[in-house]
Scaffold this active site. Structure first.
Site, short mmCIF file in Angstrom:
data_model
loop_
_atom_site.label_atom_id
_atom_site.label_comp_id
_atom_site.label_asym_id
_atom_site.label_seq_id
_atom_site.Cartn_x
_atom_site.Cartn_y
_atom_site.Cartn_z
N GLY A 1 0.82 -1.21 0.00
CA GLY A 1 0.00 0.00 0.00
C GLY A 1 0.84 1.25 0.00
CE1 TYR A 2 5.35 5.46 3.13
CE2 TYR A 2 6.98 4.28 1.80
CZ TYR A 2 6.61 5.38 2.56
OH TYR A 2 7.51 6.41 2.74
CB ALA A 3 5.25 0.26 -2.73
CB SER B 1 0.39 5.64 -1.28
OG SER B 1 1.48 5.42 -0.40
#
Length: 265
Positions: A169-171, A173
């Site tokens: 999810g972080y990647a 975003s």
């Protein structure tokens, strides 16, 4: 400030001054956001500080900005809450008439292997790290476009370029933040608004506590960094002041890595 305003006579160090400007810095209570807020204040800007848990008065960042002789205006906003975000935008636009700099630093990270990654994690990462930043930038950017001047700085990541491990999810975003930086620059550069991003490498912050505590991962990370150390929040101050100042008026759509050389390996 455009080239035609200062010609060839303005001293180079004067181009880095932010006197008379007001900067919004999100996620400013500690770490990278606090360090950037202090750098902009030292360069001459008044600071609008925003964080989910920022004290209304007397925060460390406020006290340090005031000690530099600049004004500090504190706001609370949970960037995972769309209603709260819209309320903050309405309020700040009413109370701060001219915002010349926007630093989109607020963000979060949630870790879990991709096959086990909950939808709630995914939704939170996209909302906090990408959706809220687009909405805030769109609304503040409108006013900058009306004036024909403004500086917008996103805080991207090495995972704007790479995939990472156990942070899908972080990647996603942060990949989106990189592309959003370029998309906005394509539309707004000719109208006097510079949009750029800083991609920090591996920094000693709350987001990397787990990595630094993992002996094997910590050793592997340090082995790849030519500088041989983790970054400190102060290492980002020069890049932030540059991108916020007239010294960067011809810089548009750039993702500036500050990573100790990580991407050179």
């Amino acid at each position: 400030m455009k080239v035609k305003d200062w010609g060839l006579e303005m001293k180079i160090l004067d181009r880095f001054k932010l006197d008379g400007m007001t900067a919004i810095v999100t996620g400013c209570r500690r770490g990278i956001g606090k360090s950037i807020a202090l750098a902009l204040a030292e360069a001459g800007a008044d600071i609008v500080g925003v964080s989910r848990s920022l004290e209304p008065q007397g925060s460390d960042v406020e006290n340090e900005v005031l000690a530099l002789g600049r004004r500090f205006m504190a706001y609370r906003c949970d960037f995972a809450d769309r209603k709260a975000l819209r309320s903050f935008i309405e309020r700040v636009l009413a109370e701060v008439p001219e915002i010349g700099i926007l630093v989109n630093n607020a963000g979060s990270i949630l870790r879990k292997p991709a096959a086990e990654y909950p939808e709630e994690y995914w939704d939170t990462m996209i909302e906090v790290n990408l959706n809220s930043q687009f909405i805030l930038t769109r609304e503040i950017g409108k006013k900058m476009l009306d004036r024909g001047a403004g500086k917008i700085i996103f805080i991207a990541s090495l995972l704007s370029f790479q995939g990472g491990i156990t942070v899908p999810g972080y990647a996603a975003s942060k990949g989106g933040v990189g592309q959003l930086t370029k998309a906005l620059a394509n539309e707004w550069a000719a109208r006097g608004v510079q949009v750029n991003a800083i991609a920090p490498g591996y920094f000693s912050t709350d987001n990397t506590v787990a990595l630094r505590a993992d002996t094997e991962r910590n050793r592997a990370i340090l082995a790849r960094i030519p500088a041989g150390r983790w970054g400190e929040p102060q290492d980002l101050q020069g890049a932030a002041v540059f991108l916020a100042s007239s010294a960067s008026d011809y810089v548009n759509g750039t993702i500036l890595t500050v990573d100790g050389g990580w991407m050179a390996r």
